[in-house]
Design a protein around this motif. Structure first.
Motif, PDB file in Angstrom:
ATOM      1  N   PHE A 114      13.579   3.677 -11.245  1.00 34.20           N
ATOM      2  CA  PHE A 114      13.976   4.883 -10.505  1.00 34.20           C
ATOM      3  C   PHE A 114      15.483   4.853 -10.223  1.00 34.20           C
ATOM      4  CE2 PHE A 114       9.549   5.652  -8.414  1.00 34.20           C
ATOM      5  CZ  PHE A 114       9.151   6.385  -9.519  1.00 34.20           C
ATOM      6  N   LYS A 115      15.958   3.696  -9.803  1.00 33.59           N
ATOM      7  CA  LYS A 115      17.385   3.572  -9.497  1.00 33.59           C
ATOM      8  C   LYS A 115      18.226   3.736 -10.756  1.00 33.59           C
ATOM      9  CE  LYS A 115      20.635   0.573  -7.011  1.00 33.59           C
ATOM     10  NZ  LYS A 115      20.781  -0.706  -6.264  1.00 33.59           N
ATOM     11  N   ALA A 116      17.772   3.141 -11.862  1.00 36.39           N
ATOM     12  CA  ALA A 116      18.509   3.252 -13.123  1.00 36.39           C
ATOM     13  C   ALA A 116      18.563   4.687 -13.628  1.00 36.39           C
ATOM     14  CB  ALA A 116      17.869   2.347 -14.176  1.00 36.39           C
ATOM     15  N   LEU A 117      17.567   5.477 -13.246  1.00 35.43           N
ATOM     16  CA  LEU A 117      17.522   6.879 -13.653  1.00 35.43           C
ATOM     17  C   LEU A 117      18.282   7.789 -12.696  1.00 35.43           C
ATOM     18  CD1 LEU A 117      13.759   6.976 -14.698  1.00 35.43           C
ATOM     19  CD2 LEU A 117      15.714   7.240 -16.235  1.00 35.43           C
ATOM     20  N   ASN A 118      19.004   7.172 -11.754  1.00 33.48           N
ATOM     21  CA  ASN A 118      19.818   7.904 -10.771  1.00 33.48           C
ATOM     22  C   ASN A 118      18.995   8.807  -9.865  1.00 33.48           C
ATOM     23  OD1 ASN A 118      22.376   6.843 -11.644  1.00 33.48           O
ATOM     24  ND2 ASN A 118      22.284   8.222 -13.413  1.00 33.48           N
ATOM     25  N   LEU A 119      17.776   8.386  -9.594  1.00 34.61           N
ATOM     26  CA  LEU A 119      16.960   9.097  -8.623  1.00 34.61           C
ATOM     27  C   LEU A 119      17.231   8.526  -7.233  1.00 34.61           C
ATOM     28  CD1 LEU A 119      13.547   9.153 -10.542  1.00 34.61           C
ATOM     29  CD2 LEU A 119      15.203  11.026 -10.345  1.00 34.61           C
ATOM     30  N   LYS A 120      17.213   9.374  -6.243  1.00 32.36           N
ATOM     31  CA  LYS A 120      17.452   8.932  -4.873  1.00 32.36           C
ATOM     32  C   LYS A 120      16.195   8.299  -4.296  1.00 32.36           C
ATOM     33  CE  LYS A 120      21.007  12.372  -3.726  1.00 32.36           C
ATOM     34  NZ  LYS A 120      21.384  13.460  -2.784  1.00 32.36           N
ATOM     35  N   PRO A 121      16.354   7.373  -3.359  1.00 30.90           N
ATOM     36  CA  PRO A 121      15.174   6.839  -2.669  1.00 30.90           C
ATOM     37  C   PRO A 121      14.396   7.968  -2.011  1.00 30.90           C
ATOM     38  CG  PRO A 121      17.116   5.524  -2.164  1.00 30.90           C
ATOM     39  CD  PRO A 121      17.609   6.740  -2.886  1.00 30.90           C
ATOM     40  N   GLY A 122      13.073   7.864  -2.040  1.00 31.11           N
ATOM     41  CA  GLY A 122      12.239   8.952  -1.526  1.00 31.11           C
ATOM     42  C   GLY A 122      11.812   8.799  -0.090  1.00 31.11           C
ATOM     43  N   ASN A 123      12.073   7.641   0.505  1.00 29.15           N
ATOM     44  CA  ASN A 123      11.660   7.395   1.884  1.00 29.15           C
ATOM     45  C   ASN A 123      12.883   6.955   2.683  1.00 29.15           C
ATOM     46  OD1 ASN A 123      10.161   7.002   4.195  1.00 29.15           O
ATOM     47  ND2 ASN A 123       9.215   5.089   3.514  1.00 29.15           N
ATOM     48  N   GLY A 124      13.711   7.924   3.063  1.00 29.19           N
ATOM     49  CA  GLY A 124      14.968   7.588   3.718  1.00 29.19           C
ATOM     50  C   GLY A 124      15.873   6.868   2.753  1.00 29.19           C
ATOM     51  N   ASN A 125      16.242   5.639   3.094  1.00 27.17           N
ATOM     52  CA  ASN A 125      17.094   4.834   2.217  1.00 27.17           C
ATOM     53  C   ASN A 125      16.287   3.866   1.358  1.00 27.17           C
ATOM     54  OD1 ASN A 125      19.548   5.945   3.207  1.00 27.17           O
ATOM     55  ND2 ASN A 125      19.415   4.616   5.017  1.00 27.17           N
ATOM     56  N   SER A 126      14.971   4.032   1.351  1.00 27.95           N
ATOM     57  CA  SER A 126      14.103   3.083   0.653  1.00 27.95           C
ATOM     58  C   SER A 126      13.297   3.767  -0.441  1.00 27.95           C
ATOM     59  CB  SER A 126      13.148   2.429   1.656  1.00 27.95           C
ATOM     60  OG  SER A 126      12.229   1.588   0.998  1.00 27.95           O
ATOM     61  N   TYR A 127      13.011   2.996  -1.479  1.00 34.84           N
ATOM     62  CA  TYR A 127      12.119   3.472  -2.536  1.00 34.84           C
ATOM     63  C   TYR A 127      10.655   3.128  -2.222  1.00 34.84           C
ATOM     64  CZ  TYR A 127      16.127   4.315  -5.641  1.00 34.84           C
ATOM     65  OH  TYR A 127      17.281   4.788  -6.206  1.00 34.84           O
ATOM     66  N   PHE A 128      10.400   2.521  -1.071  1.00 35.29           N
ATOM     67  CA  PHE A 128       9.058   2.028  -0.771  1.00 35.29           C
ATOM     68  C   PHE A 128       8.449   2.708   0.452  1.00 35.29           C
ATOM     69  CE2 PHE A 128      11.425  -1.530  -2.737  1.00 35.29           C
ATOM     70  CZ  PHE A 128      10.656  -1.676  -3.888  1.00 35.29           C
ATOM     71  N   GLN A 129       7.152   2.888   0.397  1.00 34.98           N
ATOM     72  CA  GLN A 129       6.358   3.269   1.564  1.00 34.98           C
ATOM     73  C   GLN A 129       5.298   2.192   1.735  1.00 34.98           C
ATOM     74  OE1 GLN A 129       3.411   6.451   1.254  1.00 34.98           O
ATOM     75  NE2 GLN A 129       3.858   7.137   3.348  1.00 34.98           N
ATOM     76  N   GLU A 130       5.372   1.448   2.813  1.00 37.16           N
ATOM     77  CA  GLU A 130       4.398   0.381   3.027  1.00 37.16           C
ATOM     78  C   GLU A 130       3.014   0.970   3.314  1.00 37.16           C
ATOM     79  OE1 GLU A 130       5.684  -2.323   6.045  1.00 37.16           O
ATOM     80  OE2 GLU A 130       7.013  -3.401   4.664  1.00 37.16           O
ATOM     81  N   VAL A 131       2.005   0.355   2.696  1.00 38.78           N
ATOM     82  CA  VAL A 131       0.614   0.777   2.865  1.00 38.78           C
ATOM     83  C   VAL A 131      -0.166  -0.414   3.427  1.00 38.78           C
ATOM     84  CG1 VAL A 131      -1.454   1.670   1.729  1.00 38.78           C
ATOM     85  CG2 VAL A 131       0.821   2.365   0.914  1.00 38.78           C
ATOM     86  N   PRO A 132      -0.549  -0.358   4.718  1.00 38.11           N
ATOM     87  CA  PRO A 132      -1.293  -1.480   5.307  1.00 38.11           C
ATOM     88  C   PRO A 132      -2.720  -1.541   4.779  1.00 38.11           C
ATOM     89  CG  PRO A 132      -1.076   0.304   6.899  1.00 38.11           C
ATOM     90  CD  PRO A 132      -0.274   0.705   5.699  1.00 38.11           C
ATOM     91  N   LEU A 133      -3.069  -2.667   4.203  1.00 39.55           N
ATOM     92  CA  LEU A 133      -4.378  -2.837   3.589  1.00 39.55           C
ATOM     93  C   LEU A 133      -5.029  -4.119   4.073  1.00 39.55           C
ATOM     94  CD1 LEU A 133      -3.434  -2.003  -0.128  1.00 39.55           C
ATOM     95  CD2 LEU A 133      -4.676  -0.494   1.430  1.00 39.55           C
ATOM     96  N   VAL A 134      -6.324  -4.197   3.843  1.00 44.08           N
ATOM     97  CA  VAL A 134      -7.038  -5.443   4.089  1.00 44.08           C
ATOM     98  C   VAL A 134      -7.780  -5.819   2.821  1.00 44.08           C
ATOM     99  CG1 VAL A 134      -9.038  -4.215   5.065  1.00 44.08           C
ATOM    100  CG2 VAL A 134      -8.713  -6.651   5.557  1.00 44.08           C
ATOM    101  N   GLU A 135      -7.680  -7.074   2.450  1.00 44.27           N
ATOM    102  CA  GLU A 135      -8.391  -7.605   1.295  1.00 44.27           C
ATOM    103  C   GLU A 135      -9.631  -8.348   1.786  1.00 44.27           C
ATOM    104  OE1 GLU A 135      -6.719  -9.914  -2.449  1.00 44.27           O
ATOM    105  OE2 GLU A 135      -7.134 -11.303  -0.800  1.00 44.27           O
ATOM    106  N   ILE A 136     -10.784  -7.923   1.287  1.00 40.80           N
ATOM    107  CA  ILE A 136     -12.043  -8.518   1.728  1.00 40.80           C
ATOM    108  C   ILE A 136     -12.736  -9.168   0.532  1.00 40.80           C
ATOM    109  CG2 ILE A 136     -14.230  -8.118   2.915  1.00 40.80           C
ATOM    110  CD1 ILE A 136     -13.086  -5.457   3.903  1.00 40.80           C
ATOM    111  N   SER A 137     -13.073 -10.426   0.679  1.00 40.16           N
ATOM    112  CA  SER A 137     -13.869 -11.127  -0.332  1.00 40.16           C
ATOM    113  C   SER A 137     -15.252 -11.382   0.254  1.00 40.16           C
ATOM    114  CB  SER A 137     -13.215 -12.452  -0.725  1.00 40.16           C
ATOM    115  OG  SER A 137     -11.968 -12.241  -1.337  1.00 40.16           O
ATOM    116  N   SER A 138     -16.255 -10.748  -0.329  1.00 37.63           N
ATOM    117  CA  SER A 138     -17.644 -10.919   0.133  1.00 37.63           C
ATOM    118  C   SER A 138     -18.411 -11.713  -0.905  1.00 37.63           C
ATOM    119  CB  SER A 138     -18.309  -9.552   0.339  1.00 37.63           C
ATOM    120  OG  SER A 138     -17.682  -8.829   1.374  1.00 37.63           O
TER     121      SER A 138
END
Length: 547
Positions: free
Chosen positions: A77-101
């Motif tokens: 994305f940066k190499a293609l000269n696209l601006k960050p989509g979340n303020g100054n960041s290219y990331f949106q954190e997604v809180p997850l839980v990993e469950i092993s049953s």
């Protein structure tokens, strides 16, 4: 004074001419050949090969492959000269839980008056839990067959009517009645009631302790191998306030052979599943019990959606969002000695398309008037979790989100005359597809297997649920290749790759059809970006009220 007025007049004429030229650079009835030419087979293939390389370890969230993948996407994305989509960041954190049953016993025993049925883990059943507790213990839970497990007042259908399943285990069929009787529900176009996710949700609302879905390949649109591989490792979910307590204690699947044995043990009519497909069916206690114990391990962490934008020239607050999920299944059960589930078609092809479409927008003669957002979402394979989180926590206001154009698993069979819209008849985006397709000499059709419920199985659906029209589109069935020997050879070589380690790039791929589809996706969004109207849901869509 006269000279000054003369110069002022010239400047005004020049300004009008410039504005006129800028406006006429975009032709809604034509194609921007300069922009389309930037969508290249060579660069596209490189992106796909990199994303599906063994070093990315199958791109499973919560693994090293997660970190490698999201960093790679952000770098592109940066190499293609696209601006960050979340303020100054290219990331949106997604809180997850990993469950092993893990079942304490590899055998699940069902006990009735006349004997027992023994089912083997992975071969005959899969099972897990969404509850964040270390030990799940279920003793002597009674089984109740609830048909499709559907409560749908608008279709006058209630499989739970007259039965109390609190504390019991419900056994349910996949799909919905319309799959078998075209006069019911939406005929062979699956409704959300046919999705396995709905059946788990409804069983929990009814107070059931557990759920076992009966797998049938035709009704599910995938084989037991897909169920087995999808449930053979850790499962991801969004973090909930109650830590999964509102879910049933366990959820799982049994294969059709095991279900048949259960019905025989219960002494039910041999056609009980046929009876359940008809109006008026009543849930049936099977007089069978089962007990099970699960050992759960879990950890909370974050994965990331990766997001970038190209600002619109006139209405930058209005956005069109292109999506593609970056995740796949990671490292799993070996098949023919290969344990890396590379996910080339599913969905390195979609992420690579984000990059190619971004290049096309950058090269367009007339810049898009609306902003274009490129969103690579996490954890689609685990239940559309990344797009679900974005829809609940949108970075761009939903009321200003014009549409979602979702790209998931392009076909490598070759170019087609037709283009397939999954869930046709839902949104006015289809009108844009039809106009753009005509420019390329193509026509639109519905999906080949509407009973598969494809409209509810990819990330656009989470946008639809919150009132944003979404498009899920792919190649059709009318291949331009006329040599049946070539077609059959390629079709055979590419079959059986869904959710398998064999989903890799090789000599059997034909990229021409994918490039044609990516170009079509670009033109649809480009046309939409130059307009002031917002597409709506169509009158008969069940989601029109949400828009």
């Amino acid at each position: 004074m006269k000279k000054s007025l003369f110069l002022t007049g010239l400047l005004a004429v020049a300004l009008v001419a410039c504005q006129h030229n800028e406006a006429t650079d975009f032709d809604a009835n034509g194609l921007d050949s300069t922009a389309l030419a930037t969508i290249s087979v060579d660069s596209y293939r490189t992106y796909v090969e990199q994303l599906s390389a063994d070093e990315f370890m199958g791109r499973k969230p919560f693994t090293k492959g997660d970190t490698l993948t999201v960093n790679y996407i952000a770098e592109q994305f940066k190499a293609l000269n696209l601006k960050p989509g979340n303020g100054n960041s290219y990331f949106q954190e997604v809180p997850l839980v990993e469950i092993s049953s893990q079942p304490v016993s590899s055998t699940l025993t069902f006990t009735g008056k006349n004997g027992t049925v023994m089912a083997k883990h992975l071969d005959d059943f899969v099972i897990g839990s969404k509850r964040l507790q270390e030990d799940i213990q279920v003793d002597d839970s009674e089984l109740v067959f609830v048909g499709f497990g559907i409560v749908a007042p608008e279709y006058d259908w209630n499989d739970y009517k007259g039965v109390d399943v609190k504390g019991k285990t419900v056994v349910a069929m996949v799909s919905d009645p319309g799959h078998y009787d075209k006069t019911l529900f939406k005929a062979d176009t699956m409704t959300y009631y046919g999705r396995w996710t709905y059946k788990y949700e409804e069983a929990a609302r009814q107070g059931a302790t557990g759920v076992l879905l009966i797998h049938e390949t035709a009704a599910a649109s995938y084989g037991w191998n897909v169920v087995r591989s999808g449930w053979s490792g850790p499962q991801l979910d969004l973090v909930t306030e109650d830590n999964g307590a509102s879910s049933t204690a366990f959820q799982g699947w049994i294969n059709h052979e095991t279900a048949t044995k259960l019905f025989q043990l219960a002494g039910t009519p041999s056609d009980i599943m046929e009876q359940a497909k008809k109006t008026g069916f009543k849930a049936t206690p099977l007089n069978i019990t089962t007990s099970l114990a699960l050992k759960n391990t879990f950890r909370k962490s974050t994965s990331n959606n990766v997001i970038a934008k190209l600002e619109g020239s006139k209405r930058p607050d209005e956005v069109i969002i292109y999506t593609a999920h970056w995740d796949h299944l990671g490292i799993g059960e070996p098949v023919n000695g290969d344990s890396i589930y590379n996910g080339a078609i599913d969905n390195a092809t979609g992420v690579a398309a984000l990059f190619e479409i971004a290049k096309a927008f950058q090269a367009a003669k007339a810049k898009p008037e609306r902003s274009i957002v490129f969103l690579a979402v996490t954890s689609e394979e685990e239940g559309l979790l990344g797009s679900d989180y974005y829809a609940r926590h949108p970075i761009f206001p939903l009321k200003k989100t014009v549409a979602n154009l979702n790209m998931d698993a392009f076909s490598a069979l070759g170019p087609t005359r037709d283009v397939s819209i999954v869930g046709i008849g839902q949104t006015e985006i289809e009108d844009y597809v039809e106009r753009s397709a005509a420019k390329f000499g193509r026509v639109i059709k519905g999906e080949g297997n509407p009973s598969s419920g494809g409209f509810y199985r990819s990330d656009h659906f989470n946008f639809v649920k919150v009132g944003v029209p979404g498009l899920f589109m792919g190649s059709g069935n009318e291949l331009l290749e006329t040599d049946t020997t070539v077609i059959n050879k390629r079709r055979e070589a590419l079959s059986g790759r869904y959710h398998a380690p064999s989903d890799e790039v090789d000599e059997n791929w034909n990229f021409d059809g994918i490039i044609a589809d990516v170009q079509l996706f670009f033109d649809i969004g480009y046309t939409m970006s130059m307009e002031k109207t917002f597409p709506n849901f169509k009158a008969k869509s069940e989601f029109k009220r949400t828009n």
